[in-house]
Write a protein that holds these residues in place. Structure first.
Motif, short mmCIF file in Angstrom:
data_model
loop_
_atom_site.label_atom_id
_atom_site.label_comp_id
_atom_site.label_asym_id
_atom_site.label_seq_id
_atom_site.Cartn_x
_atom_site.Cartn_y
_atom_site.Cartn_z
N ARG A 13 -12.97 37.12 -8.11
CA ARG A 13 -11.87 37.64 -7.29
C ARG A 13 -12.40 38.85 -6.52
NH1 ARG A 13 -7.02 39.56 -9.36
NH2 ARG A 13 -5.95 38.72 -7.52
N LEU A 14 -12.31 38.78 -5.20
CA LEU A 14 -12.85 39.83 -4.34
C LEU A 14 -11.74 40.35 -3.43
CD1 LEU A 14 -15.68 41.15 -3.44
CD2 LEU A 14 -15.47 39.64 -1.46
N LEU A 15 -11.61 41.65 -3.37
CA LEU A 15 -10.69 42.30 -2.43
C LEU A 15 -11.48 42.72 -1.21
CD1 LEU A 15 -7.92 43.56 -1.70
CD2 LEU A 15 -8.67 45.63 -2.91
N GLU A 16 -11.15 42.15 -0.07
CA GLU A 16 -11.79 42.55 1.19
C GLU A 16 -10.85 43.48 1.94
OE1 GLU A 16 -13.59 40.88 5.41
OE2 GLU A 16 -12.47 39.51 4.11
N ILE A 17 -11.32 44.68 2.22
CA ILE A 17 -10.50 45.65 2.95
C ILE A 17 -11.03 45.73 4.38
CG2 ILE A 17 -9.65 48.01 3.03
CD1 ILE A 17 -10.19 48.25 0.07
N GLY A 18 -10.14 45.43 5.32
CA GLY A 18 -10.54 45.39 6.73
C GLY A 18 -11.07 44.02 7.10
N GLY A 19 -10.22 43.00 7.01
CA GLY A 19 -10.69 41.62 7.18
C GLY A 19 -10.80 41.14 8.60
N ASN A 20 -10.20 41.89 9.56
CA ASN A 20 -10.19 41.48 10.97
C ASN A 20 -9.75 40.03 11.13
OD1 ASN A 20 -10.72 43.82 12.37
ND2 ASN A 20 -12.92 43.63 12.23
N THR A 21 -10.61 39.17 11.66
CA THR A 21 -10.21 37.78 11.92
C THR A 21 -10.51 36.84 10.77
OG1 THR A 21 -12.34 37.37 13.01
CG2 THR A 21 -10.50 38.06 14.41
N GLY A 22 -10.97 37.36 9.64
CA GLY A 22 -11.22 36.53 8.46
C GLY A 22 -12.60 35.95 8.35
N LYS A 23 -13.55 36.47 9.13
CA LYS A 23 -14.90 35.87 9.14
C LYS A 23 -15.60 35.98 7.79
CE LYS A 23 -16.42 35.24 13.80
NZ LYS A 23 -17.64 35.12 14.60
N TRP A 24 -15.46 37.14 7.12
CA TRP A 24 -16.13 37.27 5.82
C TRP A 24 -15.50 36.35 4.78
CZ3 TRP A 24 -20.35 38.72 3.46
CH2 TRP A 24 -20.34 38.82 2.07
N ALA A 25 -14.19 36.24 4.79
CA ALA A 25 -13.51 35.36 3.85
C ALA A 25 -13.94 33.91 4.07
CB ALA A 25 -11.99 35.49 3.99
N LEU A 26 -14.05 33.50 5.30
CA LEU A 26 -14.49 32.12 5.61
C LEU A 26 -15.93 31.91 5.15
CD1 LEU A 26 -12.91 31.71 9.15
CD2 LEU A 26 -12.16 30.63 7.04
N ALA A 27 -16.79 32.89 5.41
CA ALA A 27 -18.19 32.76 4.99
C ALA A 27 -18.29 32.74 3.47
CB ALA A 27 -19.01 33.92 5.56
N SER A 28 -17.47 33.53 2.80
CA SER A 28 -17.51 33.62 1.34
C SER A 28 -17.06 32.31 0.69
CB SER A 28 -16.62 34.76 0.85
OG SER A 28 -17.13 36.01 1.24
N THR A 29 -15.95 31.76 1.17
CA THR A 29 -15.43 30.54 0.57
C THR A 29 -16.35 29.35 0.83
OG1 THR A 29 -14.03 30.27 2.54
CG2 THR A 29 -13.02 31.26 0.59
N ALA A 30 -17.10 29.40 1.91
CA ALA A 30 -18.08 28.33 2.16
C ALA A 30 -19.31 28.51 1.28
CB ALA A 30 -18.49 28.33 3.63
N PHE A 31 -19.68 29.75 1.01
CA PHE A 31 -20.88 30.03 0.21
C PHE A 31 -20.64 29.82 -1.28
CE2 PHE A 31 -23.80 32.81 -2.07
CZ PHE A 31 -25.02 32.54 -1.45
N ASP A 32 -19.49 30.26 -1.77
CA ASP A 32 -19.16 30.18 -3.19
C ASP A 32 -17.83 29.45 -3.35
OD1 ASP A 32 -18.26 30.68 -5.82
OD2 ASP A 32 -19.41 32.53 -5.95
#
Length: 360
Positions: free
Chosen positions: A186-205
């Motif tokens: 479970r990761l809390l991302e602060i400052g997600g903007n358009t969601g690029k990190w979340a998309l990259a994370s869910t694809a990676f793990d």
């Protein structure tokens, strides 16, 4: 980079020339931008080493001869173009980079569409500690409140600038964040903007769940992108303004991730945010910070670009933050009750990854 700034690198003649370039800075910038945007540089580039005469440039671009002539004569002095022996125009190396270099083009569009008018108010911002130039974009306290309300061209330039650096860094840093020993589910991302990190994370793990914490406008933009890809079961949202000290962070996370985020705040605000990050973490959790520090750069050009970006924060973004010297930034981490347990520099074009744990 610190030792680099302890020496003079120009002769007296070179220094005087640089002083004139600076004195004419707004003119120099606009000449280069117009030559790019009017396709004048493209037409000259297409002529290769043979060169092209002024009248032919005008025919191919539709730019009146007078306008093209004054732009190109200025460009000779700027060393964007040069003459052949028979005085046709050809592109120089600098002109090539203005036309073709992705970093240069992202920087130029960002300065034109986001920074240029607001920079007239820089002196006032330095005096007040407020983003006095922001009124040239809209009526907000900070630029972040207004990102979802910028016009399409401004949004394009802002997000292309922001994403240019993260898009290069993210693939390189994912393996560090999600290595098995970090135990991040479970990761809390602060400052997600358009969601690029979340998309990259869910694809990676495939097992990680992300919570994006951001201002309501940005959270809505990210949510739209996440829902389009059918990832709502793995990414949720916590709309909030982290600048409000009363805002309580959600809890129960193995890690907190902040990419190019904390540079958006003053030193005191960074300390406050980090202290509340500590409350969001599980007992063995870590805070992961991805930032570009000007003193950590290998090349003068990288440091220069980062140093100039600080002025955008002063006059436009919020009036009290900057791209930090890592030594200043690390003092904030320590003051917030964290220690740096891992530091990886040289990520992508300019980034450093810091892994921080609460002091025992």
């Amino acid at each position: 980079m610190i030792d680099f700034y302890k020496k003079e690198h120009l002769s007296a003649m070179q220094a005087k020339h640089m002083a004139q370039v600076i004195a004419h800075g707004p003119i120099v910038f606009q000449v280069a931008r117009v030559l790019r945007d009017k396709n004048i540089l493209s037409v000259i580039d297409a002529a290769h080493k043979e060169g092209i005469v002024l009248t032919a440039i005008c025919e191919k671009t539709g730019v009146p001869e007078y306008g093209a002539r004054v732009l190109l004569e200025a460009a000779l002095g700027m060393q964007l173009v040069k003459y052949t022996d028979d005085e046709k125009f050809v592109l120089t190396k600098t002109g090539y980079f203005i036309l073709h270099d992705p970093l240069t083009n992202v920087n130029m569009s960002f300065v034109q569409d986001i920074c240029y008018k607001g920079m007239f108010h820089l002196e006032e911002s330095v005096n007040t500690g407020k983003p006095e130039g922001l009124k040239e974009l809209g009526n907000w306290n900070t630029v972040y409140e207004g990102l979802s309300q910028l016009n399409p061209r401004q949004q394009k330039s802002w997000f292309e600038y922001d994403h240019f650096f993260s898009d290069i860094a993210f693939p390189l840093v994912l393996k560090h964040i999600y290595k098995p020993e970090n135990h991040i589910k479970r990761l809390l991302e602060i400052g997600g903007n358009t969601g690029k990190w979340a998309l990259a994370s869910t694809a990676f793990d495939r097992d990680v769940h992300i919570t994006i914490m951001d201002l309501p406008g940005q959270a809505d933009m990210a949510k739209e992108n996440i829902e389009k890809l059918g990832l709502s079961d793995r990414v949720d949202f916590y709309p909030a303004n982290v600048l409000e000290a009363s805002v309580v962070f959600p809890t129960g996370y193995d890690g907190v991730w902040m990419s190019q985020f904390l540079d958006c705040f003053s030193e005191d605000e960074i300390v406050s945010i980090l202290q509340r990050c500590g409350q969001a973490l599980n007992a063995d959790g870590s805070v992961y910070i991805l930032e570009a520090f000007w003193d950590n750069q290998r090349f003068e050009t990288s440091a220069f670009c980062i140093q100039q970006l600080s002025i955008y924060f002063t006059a436009i973004a919020n009036g009290n933050s900057q791209m930090y010297d890592s030594r200043v930034f690390k003092k904030c981490i320590a003051k917030a009750g964290f220690e740096i347990v891992e530091e990886i520099s040289g990520i992508g074009l300019s980034h450093t990854l810091l892994k921080c744990k609460k002091k025992s």
